[in-house]
Scaffold this motif. Structure first.
Motif, PDB file in Angstrom:
ATOM      1  N   UNK A 291      29.464  36.633  38.835  1.00  0.00           N
ATOM      2  CA  UNK A 291      29.660  37.425  40.046  1.00  0.00           C
ATOM      3  C   UNK A 291      30.950  37.012  40.732  1.00  0.00           C
ATOM      4  N   UNK A 292      31.576  37.968  41.380  1.00  0.00           N
ATOM      5  CA  UNK A 292      32.761  37.684  42.184  1.00  0.00           C
ATOM      6  C   UNK A 292      32.802  38.698  43.321  1.00  0.00           C
ATOM      7  N   UNK A 293      32.785  38.217  44.550  1.00  0.00           N
ATOM      8  CA  UNK A 293      32.722  39.088  45.727  1.00  0.00           C
ATOM      9  C   UNK A 293      33.951  38.877  46.594  1.00  0.00           C
ATOM     10  N   UNK A 294      34.708  39.941  46.781  1.00  0.00           N
ATOM     11  CA  UNK A 294      35.906  39.937  47.627  1.00  0.00           C
ATOM     12  C   UNK A 294      36.895  38.841  47.199  1.00  0.00           C
ATOM     13  N   UNK A 295      36.997  38.634  45.887  1.00  0.00           N
ATOM     14  CA  UNK A 295      37.899  37.601  45.391  1.00  0.00           C
ATOM     15  C   UNK A 295      38.854  38.070  44.311  1.00  0.00           C
ATOM     16  N   UNK A 296      38.474  39.098  43.548  1.00  0.00           N
ATOM     17  CA  UNK A 296      39.268  39.478  42.382  1.00  0.00           C
ATOM     18  C   UNK A 296      40.656  39.971  42.770  1.00  0.00           C
ATOM     19  N   UNK A 297      40.787  40.586  43.947  1.00  0.00           N
ATOM     20  CA  UNK A 297      42.098  41.119  44.318  1.00  0.00           C
ATOM     21  C   UNK A 297      43.101  40.012  44.656  1.00  0.00           C
ATOM     22  N   UNK A 298      42.599  38.802  44.898  1.00  0.00           N
ATOM     23  CA  UNK A 298      43.488  37.691  45.227  1.00  0.00           C
ATOM     24  C   UNK A 298      43.898  36.880  43.996  1.00  0.00           C
ATOM     25  N   UNK A 299      43.353  37.244  42.839  1.00  0.00           N
ATOM     26  CA  UNK A 299      43.714  36.571  41.598  1.00  0.00           C
ATOM     27  C   UNK A 299      45.116  37.015  41.178  1.00  0.00           C
ATOM     28  N   UNK A 300      45.899  36.076  40.683  1.00  0.00           N
ATOM     29  CA  UNK A 300      47.282  36.403  40.316  1.00  0.00           C
ATOM     30  C   UNK A 300      47.331  37.370  39.144  1.00  0.00           C
ATOM     31  N   UNK A 301      46.590  37.075  38.094  1.00  0.00           N
ATOM     32  CA  UNK A 301      46.548  37.951  36.918  1.00  0.00           C
ATOM     33  C   UNK A 301      45.101  38.393  36.706  1.00  0.00           C
ATOM     34  N   UNK A 302      44.788  39.566  37.211  1.00  0.00           N
ATOM     35  CA  UNK A 302      43.414  40.055  37.192  1.00  0.00           C
ATOM     36  C   UNK A 302      42.907  40.213  35.765  1.00  0.00           C
ATOM     37  N   UNK A 303      43.759  40.672  34.856  1.00  0.00           N
ATOM     38  CA  UNK A 303      43.318  40.870  33.481  1.00  0.00           C
ATOM     39  C   UNK A 303      42.913  39.550  32.827  1.00  0.00           C
ATOM     40  N   UNK A 304      43.603  38.463  33.165  1.00  0.00           N
ATOM     41  CA  UNK A 304      43.244  37.151  32.639  1.00  0.00           C
ATOM     42  C   UNK A 304      41.870  36.722  33.161  1.00  0.00           C
ATOM     43  N   UNK A 305      41.627  36.967  34.444  1.00  0.00           N
ATOM     44  CA  UNK A 305      40.339  36.588  35.039  1.00  0.00           C
ATOM     45  C   UNK A 305      39.191  37.376  34.408  1.00  0.00           C
TER      46      UNK A 305
END
Length: 243
Positions: free
Chosen positions: A130-144
């Protein structure tokens, strides 16, 4: 090849975004939950309740709550008997979460400082991510997203709660004015930090649309993907399965 990424409305080097996002959350950690209440009128609590209801945490299953910071999602899932690992790249946010857990008498959570793009966990470890209100702050979303897929067991499920762009006419315009004009002022008044909340609003505007993000989830290997808009898409629950 473009090696820059968005930091709000700016384009910066990936390492610079990681550093600056870290500074934002270190600055707001102590007031993060108070600000969530102030900015959403308390509705974030309802969104999180709905999110966890969709996850359906089960007793004994292993769940990774990424960007879990202050523990809001983890506390809800632990109450259902799940074994939750709370991870965040920012130790200041985790420290607040640990303190909140102690105040509430919540035991059994695992707290782990992790970069969503390079998790230290073994492959096929978790039943849910789960990830809530955090994915947009990741530098490389595809890697995450690729890492989320890697650490899930076969049959594991991915759930993401994130802001998007509302498609309701009229409400969109009102929200744009509120978020750009008032949220930084609220941040200054409550947390003494207008700039961090200005970035957080800008990061929402730069985040992919609901269909585009669903496509990214599929590209990471997830199947049976689904998007559940809330308030016309102001917030959305994204999900997918690893098979």
């Amino acid at each position: 090849m473009n090696d820059q990424v968005s930091f709000g409305y700016e384009e910066v080097a990936p390492d610079e975004k990681t550093r600056r996002v870290g500074a934002v959350f270190s600055n707001v950690a102590k007031k993060y939950d108070i600000m969530n209440d102030a900015m959403s009128g308390g509705m974030h609590r309802l969104w999180k309740d709905r999110f966890v209801k969709r996850v359906k945490p089960q007793p004994g299953e292993a769940i990774l709550d990424m960007a879990g910071g202050t523990g809001d999602i983890a506390f809800r899932m632990a109450a259902a008997g799940a074994s939750v690992t709370v991870s965040d790249i920012n130790q200041d946010m985790l420290d607040v979460g640990v303190e909140r857990a102690m105040e509430r008498g919540i035991d059994g959570l695992v707290w782990s400082c992790q970069n969503a793009e390079e998790l230290s966990f073994s492959s096929r470890t978790f039943d849910a991510y789960t990830i809530a209100f955090g994915i947009r702050n990741v530098t490389r979303i595809d890697h995450a997203l690729a890492e989320a897929h890697r650490v899930l067991k076969f049959g594991g499920r991915f759930y993401c709660l994130e802001f998007s762009a509302t498609e309701w006419p009229g409400f969109k315009e009102v929200y744009d004015v509120y978020s750009h004009k008032l949220v930084p002022r609220i941040g200054q008044a409550i947390a003494g930090d207008a700039d961090s909340y200005r970035y957080l609003i800008e990061s929402i505007r730069r985040f992919p649309s609901m269909p585009a993000f669903e496509g990214m989830i599929r590209n990471a290997g997830f199947v049976n993907t689904r998007v559940e808009p809330i308030l016309g898409g102001l917030v959305a629950i994204h999900s997918g399965w690893k098979v």
